[in-house]
Design an enzyme around this catalytic site. Sequence first.
Site, PDB file in Angstrom:
ATOM      1  N   PHE A 107       0.672  -1.156   0.186  1.00  0.00           N
ATOM      2  CA  PHE A 107      -0.060   0.066  -0.181  1.00  0.00           C
ATOM      3  C   PHE A 107       0.640   1.305   0.003  1.00  0.00           C
ATOM      4  O   PHE A 107       1.904   0.743   1.174  1.00  0.00           O
ATOM      5  CB  PHE A 107      -0.842   0.052   0.941  1.00  0.00           C
ATOM      6  CG  PHE A 107      -2.222   1.395   1.707  1.00  0.00           C
ATOM      7  CD1 PHE A 107      -3.325   0.881   0.513  1.00  0.00           C
ATOM      8  CD2 PHE A 107      -1.364   2.136   1.472  1.00  0.00           C
ATOM      9  CE1 PHE A 107      -4.077   2.363   0.577  1.00  0.00           C
ATOM     10  CE2 PHE A 107      -2.839   3.101   1.977  1.00  0.00           C
ATOM     11  CZ  PHE A 107      -4.243   2.835   1.816  1.00  0.00           C
ATOM     12  N   ASP A 165       2.958  -5.143   8.333  1.00  0.00           N
ATOM     13  CA  ASP A 165       1.345  -4.063   7.793  1.00  0.00           C
ATOM     14  C   ASP A 165       0.010  -4.588   7.750  1.00  0.00           C
ATOM     15  O   ASP A 165       0.622  -5.931   7.384  1.00  0.00           O
ATOM     16  CB  ASP A 165       1.442  -3.692   7.209  1.00  0.00           C
ATOM     17  CG  ASP A 165       0.355  -2.614   6.910  1.00  0.00           C
ATOM     18  OD1 ASP A 165      -0.083  -3.046   7.086  1.00  0.00           O
ATOM     19  OD2 ASP A 165       0.431  -1.132   6.003  1.00  0.00           O
ATOM     20  N   TYR A 195     -10.436   0.418  11.330  1.00  0.00           N
ATOM     21  CA  TYR A 195     -11.427   1.253  11.066  1.00  0.00           C
ATOM     22  C   TYR A 195     -11.303  -0.441   9.777  1.00  0.00           C
ATOM     23  O   TYR A 195     -12.476   0.147   9.337  1.00  0.00           O
ATOM     24  CB  TYR A 195     -10.811   2.589  10.682  1.00  0.00           C
ATOM     25  CG  TYR A 195      -9.923   2.347   9.325  1.00  0.00           C
ATOM     26  CD1 TYR A 195     -10.203   2.438   8.022  1.00  0.00           C
ATOM     27  CD2 TYR A 195      -8.860   3.499   9.935  1.00  0.00           C
ATOM     28  CE1 TYR A 195      -8.370   2.520   7.756  1.00  0.00           C
ATOM     29  CE2 TYR A 195      -7.916   3.758   9.512  1.00  0.00           C
ATOM     30  CZ  TYR A 195      -7.615   3.501   8.277  1.00  0.00           C
ATOM     31  OH  TYR A 195      -6.884   3.800   6.988  1.00  0.00           O
ATOM     32  N   LYS A 196     -10.578  -0.875   9.475  1.00  0.00           N
ATOM     33  CA  LYS A 196     -11.914  -2.005   8.624  1.00  0.00           C
ATOM     34  C   LYS A 196     -12.227  -3.179   8.830  1.00  0.00           C
ATOM     35  O   LYS A 196     -13.348  -2.709   9.676  1.00  0.00           O
ATOM     36  CB  LYS A 196      -9.812  -2.052   7.945  1.00  0.00           C
ATOM     37  CG  LYS A 196      -9.157  -1.570   7.739  1.00  0.00           C
ATOM     38  CD  LYS A 196      -8.539  -2.405   6.236  1.00  0.00           C
ATOM     39  CE  LYS A 196      -7.199  -0.668   5.681  1.00  0.00           C
ATOM     40  NZ  LYS A 196      -7.874   0.071   4.270  1.00  0.00           N
ATOM     41  N   ARG A 244     -12.380  -4.296  -5.761  1.00  0.00           N
ATOM     42  CA  ARG A 244     -12.071  -5.597  -4.919  1.00  0.00           C
ATOM     43  C   ARG A 244     -13.214  -5.561  -4.033  1.00  0.00           C
ATOM     44  O   ARG A 244     -14.338  -4.308  -4.047  1.00  0.00           O
ATOM     45  CB  ARG A 244     -11.154  -4.211  -4.464  1.00  0.00           C
ATOM     46  CG  ARG A 244     -10.228  -4.722  -3.256  1.00  0.00           C
ATOM     47  CD  ARG A 244      -9.489  -4.147  -2.491  1.00  0.00           C
ATOM     48  NE  ARG A 244      -9.513  -3.127  -2.222  1.00  0.00           N
ATOM     49  CZ  ARG A 244      -9.416  -2.500  -1.367  1.00  0.00           C
ATOM     50  NH1 ARG A 244      -7.689  -2.787  -0.495  1.00  0.00           N
ATOM     51  NH2 ARG A 244      -9.843  -1.088  -0.483  1.00  0.00           N
TER      52      ARG A 244
HETATM   53  C1  LIG Z   1      -2.464  -2.023   3.793  1.00  0.00           C
HETATM   54  C2  LIG Z   1      -2.176  -0.525   4.305  1.00  0.00           C
HETATM   55  N1  LIG Z   1      -1.682  -0.008   5.055  1.00  0.00           N
HETATM   56  C3  LIG Z   1      -1.655   1.173   5.792  1.00  0.00           C
HETATM   57  C4  LIG Z   1      -3.293   1.840   5.334  1.00  0.00           C
HETATM   58  C5  LIG Z   1      -3.353   3.419   5.439  1.00  0.00           C
HETATM   59  O1  LIG Z   1      -2.713   3.373   6.851  1.00  0.00           O
HETATM   60  P1  LIG Z   1      -3.459   4.780   7.744  1.00  0.00           P
HETATM   61  O2  LIG Z   1      -5.065   4.532   8.469  1.00  0.00           O
HETATM   62  O3  LIG Z   1      -1.961   5.998   7.916  1.00  0.00           O
HETATM   63  O4  LIG Z   1      -4.014   6.250   6.285  1.00  0.00           O
HETATM   64  C6  LIG Z   1      -4.114   1.070   4.287  1.00  0.00           C
HETATM   65  C7  LIG Z   1      -5.235   1.950   4.567  1.00  0.00           C
HETATM   66  O5  LIG Z   1      -6.213   1.286   3.066  1.00  0.00           O
HETATM   67  C8  LIG Z   1      -3.279  -0.291   4.157  1.00  0.00           C
HETATM   68  O6  LIG Z   1      -4.443  -1.098   3.122  1.00  0.00           O
END
Ligand SMILES: Cc1ncc(COP(=O)(O)O)c(C=O)c1O
Length: 416
Positions: free
Chosen positions: A129, A201, A226-227, A375
């Site tokens: 990402f 991550d 939040y996911k 997706r």
């Molecule tokens: C793999 C991954 N890392 C990080 C993030 C986003 O990070 P942040 O909450 O800092 O915007 C996402 C968001 O979709 C993600 O899918």
Amino acid sequence: MITLEQCRARDQADELASLRQQFDLPEGTLYLDGNSLGAMPKDALARAQDVIRREWGVDLINSWNKNNWWVLPTRLGDLLAPLVGADAGEAIVTDTTSLNLFKVVANAVDIQRRGHPERKIILAERDAFPTDLYMLQGLAGILDQGYTLQLVDGPDDLGAAVTERTAVVVLSHVNYRTGYLYDMKTVDALVHAQGALAVWDLCHSIGAVPIDLKDADADFAVGCTYKYLNGGPGAPAMLWAHPRHRADFRQPLSGWWGHARPFDMATDYVPDPGIRSFLCGTQPIVSMSLVACGVGIFLQTDMEKVRRKSLALTDLFIQLVAQECAGQDLTLVTPLDHKYRGSHVSFRHPQGYAAVQALIARGVIGDYREPEIMRFGITPLYLRFADIWDAVQHLKAVLEGREWDRAEYRERGLVT
Ligand SMILES: Cc1ncc(COP(=O)(O)O)c(C=O)c1O
């Protein structure tokens, strides 16, 4: 041939079916985007009102002690620890995934710098990402000269890429685009065999697949709440650090919340001896207070059950698309092998963006990621087997009716 009746029968037999009642889901919407923003737990509204009306409105500043605002980051870390195979005191909820990644990778680089200064490569995936890559680029830019960010093209290249020059390997447990799931334990062994440290991550895996960071021997991890965890828009992220590194916890965003004795108001920074050292400044208490509502629902079940239903639903989605949408130029990019599949399913389609907009107009909410990827997030706590049937019927209608060809669906919003 799969039928709607079969899907309904599976809903009748579903051991997680009752959990759906704990979510506020809009009538007529099929929500397949819980991997981007989770649905709202019903408890969240009452909790938000309580934190605003009583804790803020009545108790005012006393709430830092009286309502435990000060310890909320660690309390939430302890609450979600079982979801990632961690023990109390090892995880914390704070800041964003982007910021937390910066902190833990900086810490990992610092550990290596003291023991193995010759290790100057931070390894990541080209397909990560983008924020992960951007944060690593930013970090590499302020490290000593000689530090470089090396990108690999995918899991197959990892083995050869990790060497005695690698300091840290940063990977997404589940790829945000394809849904590819790494075998964390195998990768950690490979990374450690070369003397490097492993940072994960977990944004697309926490709450989606069972995770055992300790058993897999990971070094650091970060991830969204939040996911899949349904913490609410912009809810603060989690951070975990293996306790074997505790004596070496050191991160560059050394704000007062991470100080060992913040109310001494001392001139010099002294880090907290534990996981609080990863805090920086004042936390977003209102948003943070809601995280417990989503996590609490997971704690009523276990991740093995969630995983079983997730795989059953993603299998069904994949099989139904093959059955109902054959000949429609859809290419599955998500692994078929359960061992390597997260909890979302992605298809490539030349008109993917417009097709997703047409689906949204029909009340089927998925999302789109470049290039050409449609997706669909599969969230076992609130999705039913019959929902998958319905979603695929809409997809079929959009593709067969060439609804993607309408001008209104080609216009790009600020957020895709
Ligand atoms: C793999 C991954 N890392 C990080 C993030 C986003 O990070 P942040 O909450 O800092 O915007 C996402 C968001 O979709 C993600 O899918």
